[in-house]
Design an enzyme around this catalytic site. Structure first.
Site, PDB file in Angstrom:
ATOM      1  N   THR A  83       0.854  -1.176   0.000  1.00 14.96           N
ATOM      2  CA  THR A  83       0.000   0.000   0.000  1.00 14.96           C
ATOM      3  C   THR A  83       0.894   1.231   0.000  1.00 14.96           C
ATOM      4  OG1 THR A  83      -1.360   1.377   1.473  1.00 14.96           O
ATOM      5  CG2 THR A  83      -0.204  -0.441   2.491  1.00 14.96           C
ATOM      6  N   CYS A 197      -1.815   5.073  -5.441  1.00 13.23           N
ATOM      7  CA  CYS A 197      -2.615   4.252  -4.527  1.00 13.23           C
ATOM      8  C   CYS A 197      -2.766   2.915  -5.232  1.00 13.23           C
ATOM      9  CB  CYS A 197      -3.972   4.895  -4.251  1.00 13.23           C
ATOM     10  SG  CYS A 197      -5.061   3.866  -3.243  1.00 13.23           S
TER      11      CYS A 197
END
Length: 231
Positions: A83, A197
Site C-alpha cells: 500500500t 494508490c
C-alpha cells in the site's frame, strides 16, 4: 529464489494485484511451473482505516510492526508493504525488523528517473497527496518535482478510493473523473502521472489515456521479483 514478505489487505482488492504481479513476474523470468515464494500477512483493513482517518499513525505503526515481525519470523528475505499510504509508517516498520524493506516510493522514483522523467503528477489517497512522507521523499532523495491535484480533486479521488475501489466497485463516471484530473496535471506540466494508490490501477490504465502512467503496484512488484531472483 528468495522469499518475499508482503504486508497486504490494505485493501485486499489491491493485494490480489500484488500476488498476481509477483507470480507473473517470476514465471516470465523462469518459465514452466515456477511461481514466487511469498509469505503474506493480510490485515483486516476495517481495523486500519479508522486509525488513518483519525490520524492515529502511532497505532497503525504498532499494528503493522507486529505483522511485519510475524512475516520476518516466517523466514522471508525482504519485505513489501502492499500500500502506498501506509508507507507513512515505513520508518517505524523498518525499525521493528532486521530484513530489508523495499520502499514503494523509491522503486517508483528510480523507474521515473530511468525513463528520463523528473516532473510528475501524483494521485492517491488524501494522506499521500497532502502529506510529505511520499512526495517529500521523492523530492529530497531523487530530485523529482512532484505535483498534486487541487483540494476539490483530491476530495473526489480520496472518496472514490475508499468508497468504491477498496470495495471492488468500478464506475465509468469515476474513471472519467480520474482521467480528467490526470489530463489536467499533464496540461499543467507533469510529464507523467503516478498512480500512487495501489487500487487506482483497477480503475484506469494506459489504454485509457495518452498520458504516461506509472502503476506503483506493478513497479513495486517488478522490483521485488528482481530482488528475489538476484543472488
Amino acid at each position: 529464489m528468495k522469499t518475499i514478505g508482503l504486508l497486504g489487505g490494505m485493501s485486499w482488492e489491491s493485494t490480489v494485484s500484488y500476488y498476481r504481479a509477483l507470480n507473473e513476474g517470476v514465471k516470465a523470468r523462469l518459465g514452466g511451473l515456477h511461481s514466487a515464494k511469498i509469505c503474506l500477512y493480510s490485515v483486516d483493513f476495517a481495523e486500519i482505516e479508522p486509525l488513518q482517518r483519525s490520524g492515529d499513525w502511532e497505532e497503525t505503526a504498532r499494528l503493522l510492526s507486529i505483522a511485519a515481525r510475524s512475516v520476518e519470523a516466517a523466514g522471508v528475505d525482504f519485505l513489501l508493504i502492499g500500500t502506498n499510504t501506509m508507507h507513512k509508517v515505513a520508518p517505524q516498520i523498518e525499525d521493528a525488523i532486521s530484513i530489508p524493506l523495499l520502499h514503494i516510493a523509491d522503486a517508483t522514483a528510480e523507474r521515473l528517473l530511468a525513463d528520463g522523467i523528473d516532473r510528475v503528477g501524483l494521485i492517491g489517497t488524501r494522506y499521500t497527496m497532502e502529506q510529505d512522507f511520499y512526495k517529500g521523499r521523492m523530492a529530497e532523495r531523487f530530485g523529482l518535482d512532484v505535483r498534486v491535484p487541487d483540494a476539490d480533486e483530491q476530495a473526489v479521488i480520496h472518496r472514490v478510493i475508499f468508497e468504491e475501489l477498496c470495495q471492488g466497485v468500478i464506475s465509468d463516471d469515476s474513471r472519467d473523473a480520474f482521467l480528467a484530473v490526470i489530463q489536467r496535471l499533464y496540461e499543467a506540466g507533469a510529464e507523467a502521472v503516478i498512480l500512487g494508490c495501489t487500487e487506482i490501477a483497477l480503475l484506469v490504465g494506459p489504454d485509457d489515456t495518452g498520458v504516461p502512467l506509472y502503476d506503483t503496484t506493478r513497479i513495486h512488484a517488478e522490483q521485488a521479483v528482481e530482488r528475489a531472483l538476484t543472488d
